[in-house]
Design an enzyme around this catalytic site. Sequence first.
Site, mmCIF file in Angstrom:
data_model
loop_
_atom_site.group_PDB
_atom_site.id
_atom_site.type_symbol
_atom_site.label_atom_id
_atom_site.label_comp_id
_atom_site.label_asym_id
_atom_site.label_seq_id
_atom_site.Cartn_x
_atom_site.Cartn_y
_atom_site.Cartn_z
ATOM 1 N N GLY A 13 0.826 -1.217 0.000
ATOM 2 C CA GLY A 13 0.000 0.000 0.000
ATOM 3 C C GLY A 13 0.852 1.256 0.000
ATOM 4 O O GLY A 13 0.412 2.329 0.407
ATOM 5 N N VAL A 60 4.135 -3.781 -8.873
ATOM 6 C CA VAL A 60 2.678 -3.660 -9.008
ATOM 7 C C VAL A 60 2.073 -5.034 -8.718
ATOM 8 O O VAL A 60 2.276 -5.989 -9.475
ATOM 9 C CB VAL A 60 2.290 -3.160 -10.415
ATOM 10 C CG1 VAL A 60 0.769 -3.106 -10.560
ATOM 11 C CG2 VAL A 60 2.885 -1.770 -10.665
ATOM 12 N N SER A 142 -5.914 -0.458 13.202
ATOM 13 C CA SER A 142 -6.787 0.713 13.348
ATOM 14 C C SER A 142 -7.318 0.736 14.773
ATOM 15 O O SER A 142 -7.461 -0.317 15.405
ATOM 16 C CB SER A 142 -7.971 0.617 12.382
ATOM 17 O OG SER A 142 -8.932 1.606 12.684
ATOM 18 N N TYR A 155 -14.712 -4.320 9.254
ATOM 19 C CA TYR A 155 -13.397 -3.670 9.338
ATOM 20 C C TYR A 155 -12.847 -3.801 10.767
ATOM 21 O O TYR A 155 -11.671 -4.150 10.951
ATOM 22 C CB TYR A 155 -13.562 -2.208 8.934
ATOM 23 C CG TYR A 155 -12.309 -1.370 8.918
ATOM 24 C CD1 TYR A 155 -11.369 -1.492 7.899
ATOM 25 C CD2 TYR A 155 -12.075 -0.411 9.902
ATOM 26 C CE1 TYR A 155 -10.239 -0.691 7.869
ATOM 27 C CE2 TYR A 155 -10.945 0.397 9.880
ATOM 28 C CZ TYR A 155 -10.033 0.253 8.864
ATOM 29 O OH TYR A 155 -8.910 1.043 8.831
ATOM 30 N N ALA A 158 -11.688 -7.331 11.277
ATOM 31 C CA ALA A 158 -10.442 -7.633 10.564
ATOM 32 C C ALA A 158 -9.245 -6.988 11.258
ATOM 33 O O ALA A 158 -8.194 -7.620 11.424
ATOM 34 C CB ALA A 158 -10.541 -7.145 9.121
ATOM 35 N N ILE A 188 -6.778 9.869 9.935
ATOM 36 C CA ILE A 188 -5.633 10.382 9.178
ATOM 37 C C ILE A 188 -6.114 10.850 7.806
ATOM 38 O O ILE A 188 -6.832 10.108 7.109
ATOM 39 C CB ILE A 188 -4.549 9.291 9.004
ATOM 40 C CG1 ILE A 188 -4.249 8.591 10.350
ATOM 41 C CG2 ILE A 188 -3.280 9.879 8.388
ATOM 42 C CD1 ILE A 188 -3.684 9.455 11.448
HETATM 43 N N1 LIG Z 1 -6.727 6.997 6.946
HETATM 44 C C1 LIG Z 1 -7.176 6.678 8.141
HETATM 45 O O1 LIG Z 1 -7.851 7.501 8.830
HETATM 46 C C2 LIG Z 1 -6.891 5.323 8.730
HETATM 47 C C3 LIG Z 1 -7.292 5.092 10.047
HETATM 48 C C4 LIG Z 1 -7.028 3.852 10.617
HETATM 49 C C5 LIG Z 1 -6.382 2.874 9.883
HETATM 50 N N2 LIG Z 1 -6.019 3.123 8.587
HETATM 51 C C6 LIG Z 1 -5.340 2.047 7.877
HETATM 52 O O2 LIG Z 1 -4.144 2.560 7.316
HETATM 53 C C7 LIG Z 1 -3.825 1.807 6.145
HETATM 54 C C8 LIG Z 1 -3.557 2.752 4.992
HETATM 55 O O3 LIG Z 1 -4.734 3.509 4.755
HETATM 56 P P1 LIG Z 1 -4.726 4.871 3.925
HETATM 57 O O4 LIG Z 1 -5.697 5.753 4.584
HETATM 58 O O5 LIG Z 1 -3.334 5.295 3.724
HETATM 59 O O6 LIG Z 1 -5.401 4.339 2.557
HETATM 60 P P2 LIG Z 1 -5.125 4.743 1.043
HETATM 61 O O7 LIG Z 1 -6.339 4.263 0.310
HETATM 62 O O8 LIG Z 1 -4.725 6.156 0.922
HETATM 63 O O9 LIG Z 1 -3.873 3.831 0.633
HETATM 64 C C9 LIG Z 1 -4.016 2.440 0.524
HETATM 65 C C10 LIG Z 1 -3.120 1.927 -0.583
HETATM 66 O O10 LIG Z 1 -3.279 0.513 -0.627
HETATM 67 C C11 LIG Z 1 -3.376 0.120 -1.991
HETATM 68 N N3 LIG Z 1 -4.137 -1.129 -2.079
HETATM 69 C C12 LIG Z 1 -5.435 -1.317 -1.788
HETATM 70 N N4 LIG Z 1 -5.776 -2.573 -2.030
HETATM 71 C C13 LIG Z 1 -4.663 -3.201 -2.477
HETATM 72 C C14 LIG Z 1 -4.392 -4.533 -2.887
HETATM 73 N N5 LIG Z 1 -5.330 -5.476 -2.897
HETATM 74 N N6 LIG Z 1 -3.138 -4.829 -3.291
HETATM 75 C C15 LIG Z 1 -2.161 -3.886 -3.304
HETATM 76 N N7 LIG Z 1 -2.376 -2.610 -2.936
HETATM 77 C C16 LIG Z 1 -3.611 -2.282 -2.521
HETATM 78 C C17 LIG Z 1 -4.095 1.255 -2.676
HETATM 79 O O11 LIG Z 1 -3.853 1.223 -4.080
HETATM 80 C C18 LIG Z 1 -3.481 2.450 -1.986
HETATM 81 O O12 LIG Z 1 -2.309 2.878 -2.662
HETATM 82 C C19 LIG Z 1 -5.003 0.853 5.908
HETATM 83 O O13 LIG Z 1 -4.682 -0.408 6.436
HETATM 84 C C20 LIG Z 1 -6.124 1.490 6.706
HETATM 85 O O14 LIG Z 1 -7.090 0.553 7.110
HETATM 86 C C21 LIG Z 1 -6.259 4.321 7.995
#
Ligand SMILES: NC(=O)c1ccc[n+]([C@@H]2O[C@H](COP(=O)([O-])OP(=O)(O)OC[C@H]3O[C@@H](n4cnc5c(N)ncnc54)[C@H](O)[C@@H]3O)[C@@H](O)[C@H]2O)c1
Length: 249
Positions: A13, A60, A142, A155, A158, A188
């Site tokens: 990610g 990728v 999370s 969620y 998980a 975030i």
């Molecule tokens: N943003 C928040 O407020 C928040 C809060 C708690 C937890 N999180 C966790 O933080 C992590 C990152 O979240 P984010 O907000 O940066 O999300 P984001 O959507 O900005 O980034 C996620 C990235 O993962 C990639 N991705 C998704 N599915 C994929 C797959 N099957 N294979 C390969 N790549 C894949 C996407 O292309 C993307 O680049 C996640 O695990 C999310 O659950 C985020």
Amino acid sequence: MIDLKGEIAVVTGGASGIGRGVVELLVQCGAVVAIVDRDADAMAVTLEGLGSAPEVAAFVTDVTVLDEVHEMRRQVLTDLGTPTILVNSVGWDRPMPFPDTDPAFWKEVLDLNLLSTLTVTHEFFGLMLEQARGGRIVNIASEAGRIGSLHEALYSSAKGAVIALTKALAREGARHAVTVNCVCPGVIDTPLYRSMPDPHAASRVRAIPMRRLGIPEDVAAAVVFLASPGAAYITGQVLSVSGGLTMVG
Ligand SMILES: NC(=O)c1ccc[n+]([C@@H]2O[C@H](COP(=O)([O-])OP(=O)(O)OC[C@H]3O[C@@H](n4cnc5c(N)ncnc54)[C@H](O)[C@@H]3O)[C@@H](O)[C@H]2O)c1
């Protein structure tokens, strides 16, 4: 600045949001970084932002597809060597009341948040146990996995499982210098967050003691610390990065 020269990191990610913030900080600290993401366009933008640093390699890969994960592992080992750092940041959700969910949605959320972490970790954990320098694994869970989140039953389930996985693997890795820890972001400001309903509601910020949304850099600082040599005696821990949103004992 933490010195990570000589370290080889894999970040899933890593083309967006928190993962991208982690990639940027790891590169600044001197690590060689493999970005693993399924979004080729976002990957290209991330690479451009890094100035095509030679320390970065892009893979990728859809981390929910086993064959693609096997192939990614093969390429990482051939091109970079055995990783010493693994950050699992892939995750996704679409909040909705539990009665409105269906088995296809359950599978999607579990695959993206739990199975992705499990499969990628399975590819590298054994190698880390075998190498003398051990390894550092940091899973992005999370707060939902610690305290539950409204309309995020799947969620939360998980992410709770990711926390349990972290602790179980921490026990397995402890005698082999492999640490496994978990970071729980609060709210975030990332593309995922902005896709949620009403992301700019003032009430969201009011609920955070620090009165601001987090940014990917806030989370990256905690992740890179846990991935650093200085965190050698820290394992099985769950660290909230949430501006004080939750304070779990
Ligand atoms: N943003 C928040 O407020 C928040 C809060 C708690 C937890 N999180 C966790 O933080 C992590 C990152 O979240 P984010 O907000 O940066 O999300 P984001 O959507 O900005 O980034 C996620 C990235 O993962 C990639 N991705 C998704 N599915 C994929 C797959 N099957 N294979 C390969 N790549 C894949 C996407 O292309 C993307 O680049 C996640 O695990 C999310 O659950 C985020």
